[in-house]
Design a protein around this motif. Structure first.
Motif, short mmCIF file in Angstrom:
data_model
loop_
_atom_site.label_atom_id
_atom_site.label_comp_id
_atom_site.label_asym_id
_atom_site.label_seq_id
_atom_site.Cartn_x
_atom_site.Cartn_y
_atom_site.Cartn_z
N ILE A 1 0.67 -1.30 0.05
CA ILE A 1 -0.01 0.03 -0.25
C ILE A 1 0.86 1.22 -0.23
O ILE A 1 1.92 1.21 0.83
CB ILE A 1 -0.96 0.09 1.30
N ASP A 2 0.69 2.20 -0.93
CA ASP A 2 1.01 3.55 -0.83
C ASP A 2 0.51 4.44 0.31
O ASP A 2 -0.40 5.15 -0.10
CB ASP A 2 1.09 4.13 -2.13
N TRP A 3 1.37 4.47 1.48
CA TRP A 3 0.85 5.29 2.42
C TRP A 3 1.20 6.74 2.51
O TRP A 3 0.86 7.63 3.14
CB TRP A 3 1.71 4.75 3.81
N GLU A 4 1.80 7.19 1.05
CA GLU A 4 2.03 8.42 0.85
C GLU A 4 0.90 8.89 -0.31
O GLU A 4 0.97 10.08 -0.85
CB GLU A 4 3.48 8.92 0.42
N ALA A 5 -0.15 8.26 -0.56
CA ALA A 5 -0.91 8.46 -1.63
C ALA A 5 -1.76 9.60 -1.34
O ALA A 5 -2.07 9.85 0.02
CB ALA A 5 -1.97 7.21 -1.68
N PRO A 6 -2.15 10.32 -2.18
CA PRO A 6 -2.88 11.70 -1.95
C PRO A 6 -4.16 11.76 -1.10
O PRO A 6 -4.49 12.38 -0.32
CB PRO A 6 -3.11 12.11 -3.53
N GLU A 7 -4.92 10.69 -1.50
CA GLU A 7 -6.25 10.52 -0.84
C GLU A 7 -6.04 10.33 0.64
O GLU A 7 -6.83 10.50 1.67
CB GLU A 7 -6.98 9.16 -1.25
N LEU A 8 -4.60 9.89 1.19
CA LEU A 8 -4.46 9.92 2.66
C LEU A 8 -4.01 11.13 3.27
O LEU A 8 -3.85 11.00 4.54
CB LEU A 8 -3.32 8.46 2.88
N GLN A 9 -3.37 11.78 2.57
CA GLN A 9 -2.99 13.27 3.17
C GLN A 9 -3.67 13.92 4.03
O GLN A 9 -3.35 14.43 5.02
CB GLN A 9 -2.34 13.94 2.05
N PRO A 10 -5.12 14.11 3.62
CA PRO A 10 -6.01 14.74 4.53
C PRO A 10 -6.20 14.22 5.75
O PRO A 10 -6.59 14.84 6.68
CB PRO A 10 -7.47 15.21 3.68
N LEU A 11 -5.92 12.64 5.99
CA LEU A 11 -6.44 12.16 7.28
C LEU A 11 -5.47 12.70 8.44
O LEU A 11 -4.22 13.03 8.15
CB LEU A 11 -6.28 10.69 7.06
N SER A 12 -5.64 12.57 9.83
CA SER A 12 -4.90 12.70 10.87
C SER A 12 -3.98 11.74 10.88
O SER A 12 -4.02 10.44 10.44
CB SER A 12 -5.79 12.84 12.14
N PRO A 13 -2.55 11.85 11.66
CA PRO A 13 -1.85 10.83 11.87
C PRO A 13 -2.41 9.52 12.57
O PRO A 13 -2.27 8.51 12.27
CB PRO A 13 -0.88 11.50 12.69
N ALA A 14 -3.30 9.76 13.55
CA ALA A 14 -3.99 8.77 14.42
C ALA A 14 -4.90 7.98 13.13
O ALA A 14 -4.98 6.70 13.36
CB ALA A 14 -4.91 9.43 15.32
#
Length: 295
Positions: free
Chosen positions: A34-47
């Protein structure tokens, strides 16, 4: 994978799973990274991202079970998952509120007033008060169109005059030309979190009782009309226009078509959404520099 889809609106391995064969799907689940740097993940909080990473561990020894997942900080804080920090998500919150039906917006404002009267501070209460004070440059206790535009742009939001006016129309629920404190709070609160609190049931009961003027356990057209004074219209409204709007509000909640709103239908109205409720589904409208800082 379901958690990933709910939080991002996408699958972790594919743009559209319908274009994949069953064999490809299983192969990706078993071996693709899984690409954890994907754009759709960036708005999510670290938690929130940590929560997804733990759930998507292939090693069952490292992957939490259901009970352990419920103890994760992202879910455990005050009994509900946090959405996004207030900073950098104001326009997204306003866009989300704009998707709510008219009746739902009116009721949420009533509940906001009730929370304030009871002294029950919602999530981000102090941050919201500070933000309101920052936008209210003339200290009048309300926010004008010009103050809203200056406040948003001053915080790095890229919005033109027409867009600010559209946001203003949704915030200014009584159409007096300014945004009051309760209107401001109602549009920015994370209502999904408030609904998880013990007091939520009493807030809804109180709002229903306020609108059920004759106490018969239902809200009818005449009772909705009482919630629609002339001030609720941006232009002077005729009696026919007021009745038409009240009928539209009635249809928003009247699931069985009997011409009135029961308490259960009232609850359903507040719980259900016609659009995604996750802030990540809305455009943050931040300038590039501010977006980078928010991440």
């Amino acid at each position: 994978m379901l958690g990933y889809q709910l939080l991002t609106g996408r699958f972790p391995f594919w743009e559209d799973v319908r274009n994949e064969t069953l064999s490809d799907v299983w192969k990706a689940i078993l071996s693709n990274e899984i690409d954890w740097e994907a754009p759709e993940l960036q708005p999510l909080s670290p938690a929130a991202r940590d929560f997804l990473e733990r759930l998507l561990q292939r090693n069952p020894v490292l992957r939490p079970n259901a009970a352990e997942a419920l103890e994760h900080p992202w879910l455990a804080v005050e009994g509900a998952a946090n959405d996004m920090p207030l900073e950098g998500s104001v326009v997204q919150r306003l866009q989300r509120f704009a998707t709510y039906t008219h009746l739902k917006q009116v009721v949420l404002r009533m509940i906001t007033e009730d929370m304030r009267t009871r002294g029950n501070a919602p999530s981000f209460s102090s941050a919201l008060q500070e933000l309101f004070a920052a936008y209210d440059k003339d200290k009048s206790g309300t926010i004008s169109f010009e103050e809203l535009a200056d406040g948003l742009r001053g915080q790095g939001y890229v919005v033109n005059e027409s867009e600010v006016r559209q946001l203003m129309e949704k915030m200014d629920m009584d159409h007096d030309g300014n945004v009051g404190g309760d209107e401001f709070l109602a549009t920015l609160i994370d209502w999904g979190q408030v609904m998880q609190e013990q007091e939520w049931q009493s807030y809804v009961d109180q709002a229903f009782s306020r609108m059920d003027l004759d106490g018969d356990g239902f809200i009818d057209l005449d009772e909705l009309l009482s919630e629609l004074p002339a001030a609720y219209f941006s232009e002077p409204a005729s009696e026919d226009e007021r009745i038409a709007e009240a009928k539209r509000m009635l249809r928003e909640a009247d699931e069985n078509g009997d011409g009135r709103i029961s308490k259960q239908e009232f609850y359903n109205l507040l719980r259900d959404n016609v659009a995604p409720d996750s802030l990540s589904m809305y455009d943050d409208r931040l300038s590039n520099n501010m977006a980078a800082m928010a991440v």
